[in-house]
Design an enzyme around this catalytic site. Sequence first.
Site, mmCIF file in Angstrom:
data_model
loop_
_atom_site.group_PDB
_atom_site.id
_atom_site.type_symbol
_atom_site.label_atom_id
_atom_site.label_comp_id
_atom_site.label_asym_id
_atom_site.label_seq_id
_atom_site.Cartn_x
_atom_site.Cartn_y
_atom_site.Cartn_z
ATOM 1 C CG PHE A 1 74.984 26.517 12.298
ATOM 2 C CD1 PHE A 1 75.683 25.623 12.963
ATOM 3 C CD2 PHE A 1 73.570 26.080 12.462
ATOM 4 C CE1 PHE A 1 75.227 24.448 13.728
ATOM 5 C CE2 PHE A 1 73.163 25.048 13.263
ATOM 6 C CZ PHE A 1 74.188 24.283 13.727
ATOM 7 C CD1 TRP B 1 76.552 33.949 13.868
ATOM 8 C CD2 TRP B 1 76.955 31.864 14.404
ATOM 9 N NE1 TRP B 1 77.671 33.497 12.934
ATOM 10 C CE2 TRP B 1 77.756 32.308 13.337
ATOM 11 C CE3 TRP B 1 77.055 30.626 14.802
ATOM 12 C CZ2 TRP B 1 78.768 31.252 12.717
ATOM 13 C CZ3 TRP B 1 77.911 29.721 14.359
ATOM 14 C CH2 TRP B 1 78.815 29.976 13.319
ATOM 15 C CG HIS B 2 74.934 27.860 16.705
ATOM 16 N ND1 HIS B 2 75.338 28.921 17.677
ATOM 17 C CD2 HIS B 2 75.863 27.090 16.368
ATOM 18 C CE1 HIS B 2 76.713 28.616 18.051
ATOM 19 N NE2 HIS B 2 76.922 27.236 17.226
ATOM 20 N N GLY B 3 71.216 29.256 14.323
ATOM 21 C CA GLY B 3 69.958 28.975 13.363
ATOM 22 C C GLY B 3 68.578 29.691 13.798
#
Lengths: 387, 482
Positions: free
Chosen positions: B482, B322-324
Site C-alpha cells: 500500500f 487508499w489501501h489499493g
Amino acid sequence: MAEKISKLWQSSWLKPCCKAVLFILILFLLLYFFNYLYIKNIYEKGQSYQKEEMYSEYLKTLSPKQIDYAFFGDSHSAEGINPDYIPNSYNFAFPARNYVKTYYDLRKLLYRDNLNINTAVFQIDLESLSSSLAQPNHISDTRMFLQFMSYNEISKITGESVLFLWLKANFPVIGNGMDFFKPKEPFEGISLGWLKVVSDFSLVSDQVKFERAMGTYRFYFEGQQIIDSLSFEYFLKTLKLANDNNINIILIKTPVEKTYEEIIAAQNISKEDYYNRVFNGAESVLPEGVHVLDYYSLFFNNSEYFGDADHPNYRGAEALSKKIYNDIKNLNLSKKDKPSQLALIRISSGYESQAQLRNFLFLSLPTLVAISVLLLILRHSRKNPKR
Amino acid sequence: MLFNSLHFLIFFALAALVYFLLPLKHRWFWLLLVSVYFYATFTPAYLIILLVVIVLTYFTGLKIEQTEDKTLKKIYFFISIISACAILFTFKYYNFFAVNINFLASLLHWNYSVSLLSLLLPIGISFYIFQSLAYVIEVYRGNYKAEKNFGIYSLYVMFFPQILSGPIGRPSHLLPQLKQPQRFDFDGFFDGIKRMCWGFFKKLVIADRLAMVVNMVYGNLQDYTGIPLIVATVFFAFQLYCDFSGYTDIAIGAAKVLGVNLAENFRQPYLSKSIRDFWKRWHISLMDWFRDYIYLPLGGSRVKVSRWLLNIMAVFLISGLWHGANWTFIIWGGLNGIYILFSVLTSKIRNKMCSKIGLAKHEKLHNFFKIAVTFALINISWIFFRADSLSDAVYILMNIFSGWSLRFPVRHGGVGGWPGFLFSIFLILFLMLVQVIQETVGASQFFSNKPAWIKGAVYIIILLLILLFGVFGSNPFIYFQF
C-alpha cells in the site's frame, strides 16, 4: 578496592551491560543445545544425511574407484532405479533434486572423490527443470552442499549473504523447530542410493488417484515455470562436465501412471516444446549427440508398479531397472579413458575456509589480547608514573 | 531491505552505534543519511519521487507561512495538496481508472481507450505522502510553524523506521524529537529492543506461519468449501494483524532505541466491542489522519444526520481506495462504512433488544457477545481485503457455510502438517491471551512486579521461539503493497 568495585557496579552502565551479556550468553547456550539436539535427532536421521553417509561407506569399499553406471535425477529416479539389478552401478538421485544440485554433486564425485564413471544417466522428466524444484533458492541443504562447495559459490546461486549461509549451515535448527514435532518420513531403506517405496497405487480408488495426481501436477506446474533458466543452464553444464570427463551420457524419461498423464494431457503443457528445447540444448553441448531412453508410457496401465501417480514403488523399480540395464547393454557403449589433467582439479569446501578462519582467530586472538593488555599497562603507567 | 532480514539487523545495529557515538547536534544528519540508504536499497530511482514530494511540501509550507495574503496562502496550499495527490494518483491509481474507463468504453461500444502506464509503485508512497500532507495542512491551519531546516524536514518525511508502512506521524509530535535528539538511555534502549523482539515474534512466528494456510486456501479457492474457508479467513485476520502490528512494533521499537517516540498504531483491535471501537484501535494513525483532514473538514457529526452518514461513507470509501487500486478494497471500505451506518441507525433498537432478553444484565457475557459479533463482521470484510478478485470474494461468501468437510490443506509439506496447524492455533490463543493482559492490566504493569529471572526467562523464550519457529523466507510485510 571493594568500595571501588561496588561503586562501579552501581554506575549507570556496568550493571545493564553485564545483564545483557549474561542474557546473550544464556540465549546462545540454549540455542546451541537445541541445535545439537536437532543435528543429532533430525538432521542426521534424515534421508539426505543417511544417503550421503552410505555413499561415503560404499566409496571406501570401492577399489578401484570406478562404477559403470551412475544415475542422477530427482525422486522419480531415486525411487525408480534399483542398482541391485544393474551391475556396478549407483543411484545418486535424490528427491527434489534440481540440476544445480546435480551439477555440484557430479563435480564432487569426479574431483573430490576421484570417482571414475563410465556412463551417467540423467533424468529429463517434464518437471526436472521446473522452478518448483528450484524452491526456495536452488540450494536448500546448505549444510550438506558446503562440504563440496564454497560459500561464495552458494552465495552467487542463492543470493544469500555469506553470514546467512554460515548461520544456516552451522545452526540448521534456526527456522526448523517444527521438525521436532513432525512425524518422521517413512522410508523403508536405502540400497546403493535407491530409496525403497512400498506403497501401492493400485489399491486406491480412482477418485483418490485423480486427487493425488492433480496435487502432484499442481505442485510441479501451477504458477511455476516449466523450464527454470538457472536449472536449464546447470543442466547443460552438467552434460558438459560429464562430457569433459569422457563419460558416456544417456538421458532418461521415467514412467508415470495413466491418471497423471491424463491430467498433463488436459492441461496446456506442450511436451514437444519442452523436449525440443531440452534436446536442442543437449546437442549444443554434445555435438556428437546423446542417447535417450523413453520410459514415460512404459507402465501406463500398471498401477501396481507405482507408489503414487508418478513415483515407482519397489516392484516398479525392479521392472524398470531390469529394462534399463537391458536397453543400455544394447547401446554397446564403450569405456573411455579419463583425461588425466582434470584429475588435478581441486574443489573448495565452505567448511575448509571456515576452519581456516577459525584457526586464524584462535591464533591471532591471544596475540591481540596480549597487545591490548600491554597497551593498557603502558597507558596506566603513563597516568601514574612512579616517583 | 526488509525489517525481517539479517541485512536490516546489521544495518540497524551499525546505524544505532554510530548515532550514539556522534555529538548530539550531528545526529539528525546521520539519521538522514541512513534513511536515504535504507530507502535506496529498494529501488534507488524512486528516491527522486520522494525528493520531489519533500521539496514540494517543504517549499509550499514555507511559502504558506511567509505569505500574509490569504488567497495566496490558499493557492500554495492547493498546489501542494493537488501536486502530492497527483503523484500518488499517477503511480497508484492511474492504471486502475484507465482499466475501468476502457471497460466502460467497451460496454458502451465507444471507440476510445486509455493507455496504461508501466510504473512500479514506489514503496511507502501512500504513507510518506500522507505524512507530508499532514505537515502542509498543519502549517496552513497555523497549528505548526513551517520547518526552516530542509534536512530536518527531509528526515521527518523519510525517517527510516516509519517510511515504509507508518505509523503516519504528525509534525507537532515528530519534528521536535528529530530536532532535539536525546542522550543514550538504557531503559529506552532496552524497551525499544523488547518492542522490536515482540514485533519480530508476531511477524516471523505467527503471521508468516498463518500465511501458509491462508495462501494455500485463497490460492486454490475452487478446491475448498465450508470449514477450510472459515479457518483460512480467521487465520488471515490474525495474519494481517500480526503482520502489520508486528511491523509497527519493529518500527516503534527501532525508533525508541534511537530515542524517538512514534505514535501507537494498534490497541488490541480484536477485543473491540463494536465496529466504531474497532476503528479506534486499528491503524490508529491512518484513521486519525482521515478524521482530522477529511471527516472533520466535511463537517464530521456536527451536520444533519444524512450528511453525517454520507461523511462516514466517504471516509471509509476513501480509506478502502487508499489501501489499493482494486474494487475489492473499495468494497471492503464501503462494507465497513455500512457497518458503522447500521450501528448508528440501529443503536437504540439493539440496546432495547439486549435489555429485553436480559443480556444487558450480564456484563461479561454481553461484552463477550459484542466482541464475537464484531470479530465476525470484521472477518467478513477481510474476505474482500484478501481475495484476489471480486469473483473470488463472492465465491467465498457463497460457499463459506456450505459443507462441513474437514478436508484441509495440512498434508502439504509447506504448511508443516498437523503439528504445524495445531501450533498455529496455539499461537493465536497465546496472542489473544497477551491481548487480554494488555487490555486489562497492561503488559508493563503485568511484568513490573515479577522477579527479574521471570522477566529474563520470558524474553529468552520469545527469542528462542523466533529463532526456532520463525519463518525466515524474506516474506514482505502485507502493508508494503500500500
